[in-house]
Design an enzyme around this catalytic site. Structure first.
Site, PDB file in Angstrom:
ATOM      1  N   PRO A   1      -1.796  38.263  29.279  1.00 11.47           N
ATOM      2  CA  PRO A   1      -1.347  39.749  29.122  1.00 11.47           C
ATOM      3  C   PRO A   1      -2.136  40.837  29.542  1.00 11.47           C
ATOM      4  O   PRO A   1      -1.589  41.878  29.752  1.00 11.47           O
ATOM      5  CB  PRO A   1      -0.811  39.664  27.698  1.00 11.47           C
ATOM      6  CG  PRO A   1      -1.617  38.918  26.957  1.00 11.47           C
ATOM      7  CD  PRO A   1      -2.193  37.788  27.825  1.00 11.47           C
TER       8      PRO A   1
ATOM      9  N   ASP B   1       0.585  39.247  41.233  1.00 17.27           N
ATOM     10  CA  ASP B   1       1.597  40.212  40.771  1.00 17.27           C
ATOM     11  C   ASP B   1       0.865  41.577  40.086  1.00 17.27           C
ATOM     12  O   ASP B   1      -0.338  41.713  39.722  1.00 17.27           O
ATOM     13  CB  ASP B   1       2.208  39.483  39.450  1.00 17.27           C
ATOM     14  CG  ASP B   1       3.392  38.633  40.092  1.00 17.27           C
ATOM     15  OD1 ASP B   1       3.716  38.530  41.341  1.00 17.27           O
ATOM     16  OD2 ASP B   1       3.909  37.907  39.357  1.00 17.27           O
TER      17      ASP B   1
ATOM     18  N   LYS C   1       5.660  43.873  42.069  1.00 17.31           N
ATOM     19  CA  LYS C   1       6.815  44.925  42.190  1.00 17.31           C
ATOM     20  C   LYS C   1       6.887  45.816  41.005  1.00 17.31           C
ATOM     21  O   LYS C   1       6.702  45.413  39.837  1.00 17.31           O
ATOM     22  CB  LYS C   1       8.081  44.335  42.416  1.00 17.31           C
ATOM     23  CG  LYS C   1       8.625  43.472  41.343  1.00 17.31           C
ATOM     24  CD  LYS C   1       9.965  42.902  41.326  1.00 17.31           C
ATOM     25  CE  LYS C   1      10.331  42.053  40.460  1.00 17.31           C
ATOM     26  NZ  LYS C   1      11.479  41.161  40.465  1.00 17.31           N
TER      27      LYS C   1
ATOM     28  N   GLY D   1       1.440  37.384  35.697  1.00 16.46           N
ATOM     29  CA  GLY D   1       1.167  37.965  34.644  1.00 16.46           C
ATOM     30  C   GLY D   1       1.662  37.052  33.457  1.00 16.46           C
ATOM     31  O   GLY D   1       2.600  36.420  33.423  1.00 16.46           O
TER      32      GLY D   1
ATOM     33  N   ILE E   1       7.622  32.255  31.813  1.00 13.29           N
ATOM     34  CA  ILE E   1       8.592  33.207  31.108  1.00 13.29           C
ATOM     35  C   ILE E   1       8.735  34.639  31.701  1.00 13.29           C
ATOM     36  O   ILE E   1       7.807  35.227  31.937  1.00 13.29           O
ATOM     37  CB  ILE E   1       7.762  33.363  29.755  1.00 13.29           C
ATOM     38  CG1 ILE E   1       7.415  32.021  29.042  1.00 13.29           C
ATOM     39  CG2 ILE E   1       8.721  34.525  28.858  1.00 13.29           C
ATOM     40  CD1 ILE E   1       6.962  32.094  27.575  1.00 13.29           C
TER      41      ILE E   1
ATOM     42  N   THR F   1       1.604  34.505  26.884  1.00 12.27           N
ATOM     43  CA  THR F   1       2.760  35.274  27.346  1.00 12.27           C
ATOM     44  C   THR F   1       2.465  36.477  26.457  1.00 12.27           C
ATOM     45  O   THR F   1       1.788  36.572  25.505  1.00 12.27           O
ATOM     46  CB  THR F   1       4.007  34.500  27.010  1.00 12.27           C
ATOM     47  OG1 THR F   1       5.215  35.615  27.719  1.00 12.27           O
ATOM     48  CG2 THR F   1       4.416  34.223  25.276  1.00 12.27           C
ATOM     49  N   ALA F   2       3.131  37.598  27.017  1.00 10.58           N
ATOM     50  CA  ALA F   2       2.918  38.971  26.455  1.00 10.58           C
ATOM     51  C   ALA F   2       3.472  38.849  24.904  1.00 10.58           C
ATOM     52  O   ALA F   2       2.804  39.527  24.126  1.00 10.58           O
ATOM     53  CB  ALA F   2       3.821  39.959  27.200  1.00 10.58           C
TER      54      ALA F   2
ATOM     55  N   MET G   1      10.725  43.530  29.463  1.00 11.71           N
ATOM     56  CA  MET G   1      11.423  44.412  30.647  1.00 11.71           C
ATOM     57  C   MET G   1      12.572  45.455  29.762  1.00 11.71           C
ATOM     58  O   MET G   1      13.556  45.793  30.325  1.00 11.71           O
ATOM     59  CB  MET G   1      12.033  43.718  31.346  1.00 11.71           C
ATOM     60  CG  MET G   1      10.952  42.979  32.407  1.00 11.71           C
ATOM     61  SD  MET G   1      11.778  41.632  33.389  1.00 11.71           S
ATOM     62  CE  MET G   1      12.340  40.431  32.347  1.00 11.71           C
TER      63      MET G   1
ATOM     64  N   GLY H   1      -0.216  46.032  25.999  1.00 12.82           N
ATOM     65  CA  GLY H   1      -0.672  45.216  25.286  1.00 12.82           C
ATOM     66  C   GLY H   1      -2.009  44.442  25.542  1.00 12.82           C
ATOM     67  O   GLY H   1      -2.000  44.002  26.713  1.00 12.82           O
TER      68      GLY H   1
END
Ligand code: SAH
Length: 262
Positions: free
Chosen positions: A9, A32, A54, A85, A90, A115-116, A167, A196
């Site tokens: 993350p 990314d 993006k 990321g 995920i 994952t975040a 998101m 984070g």
């Protein structure tokens, strides 16, 4: 050979050893927006890098072009790293890239990343599950199609679980209203975690009813994660913990070279 690599993350120390090794031997890297500059700095100087990320609302490289580029570089015999990321599987379209590579009979591996949801909550002192608060956790996309609200709100509004919206910032109000409408208490705690695991991490705590109103557009810097449920109360108890975390990096939005896939 293509490696689909999860970069975690933000904090570069959250990279796995396996991911680190692949970065060291990469010849071509497609990365990314949410890959931090500190992680890109670990690439060999001679590695060719292409930015294919993006930002919301701006033009991006179509997924099919990314898939084709991965196949084309691999067919030229390059060691290709597709750097994403968090975790590639995920909300990362890793599955689509894997399908394209397998269809083209390219040798491919997937290297998971933190994952975040795991990274941000660990650094914020919010456990995703807890015997007293949440028996399950759900990772949900907050990127709702325009005018269309396809999420299963009645099940999302069940108590005893933690909801993590990826998101979700631009739909914060819609998400909170829908959860209240479908039965979650308006006082249900909510955390919004900004950037984070980086040095700029900020954790905003509120409730479904009260947090969305507390923000003015532009005040919050992406990426952000929404965490909803009883576990968020523990942030207060464990708050000292957040200040102890050694967050080391920041995202440098907009400094990427323009992408050049061809
Ligand atoms: N594959 C990624 C998620 C990609 S979707 C992963 O596994 O983490 C992009 C969303 O992830 C962002 O909109 C945001 O909601 C979340 N996100 C990623 N990194 C984040 C971070 N450092 N802090 C807060 N949210 C983050």
């Amino acid at each position: 050979m293509v490696s689909l690599v999860g970069a975690g993350p933000g904090d570069p120390e959250l990279l796995t050893l396996k991911a680190y090794k692949r970065l060291q031997s990469a010849e071509v890297v497609l990365y990314d927006r949410l890959v931090s500059s500190e992680i890109l700095a670990m690439l060999p100087v001679q590695a060719a890098r292409f930015y294919v990320g993006k930002a919301r609302s701006s033009h991006s490289v179509p997924q099919s072009d990314i898939n084709q580029a991965l196949v084309a570089w691999a067919q030229q015999g390059k060691q290709v790293v597709r750097l994403k990321g968090g975790d590639p599987f995920i909300f990362g379209r890793g599955g689509e890239e894997l399908e394209a590579l397998v269809a083209a009979q390219i040798k491919v591996e997937v290297i998971p990343g933190i994952t975040a949801a795991s990274g941000c909550t660990a650094y914020a002192g919010i456990p995703l599950t807890h015997r007293d608060h949440a028996q399950s956790v759900r990772f949900v996309t907050g990127h709702l199609q325009q005018g269309e609200n396809t999420l299963d709100w009645p099940t999302l509004a069940q108590p005893g679980q933690t909801l993590v919206f990826y998101m979700g910032l631009s739909n914060l109000v819609t998400i909170c209203q829908a959860l209240i409408q479908h039965g979650l208490e308006p006082s249900t705690p909510l955390a919004l975690i900004e950037q984070g695991t980086t040095q700029q991490q900020k954790t905003h705590i509120g409730s479904l009813q009260q947090l969305p109103q507390a923000f003015h557009a532009g005040e919050i810097k992406p990426p952000t994660l929404l965490v909803i449920g009883g576990v968020v109360q523990l942030h207060e108890t464990l708050a000292w913990f957040e200040s102890q975390q050694g967050c080391a990096v920041g995202f440098d939005e907009g400094k990427h070279p323009t992408s050049a896939l061809e």
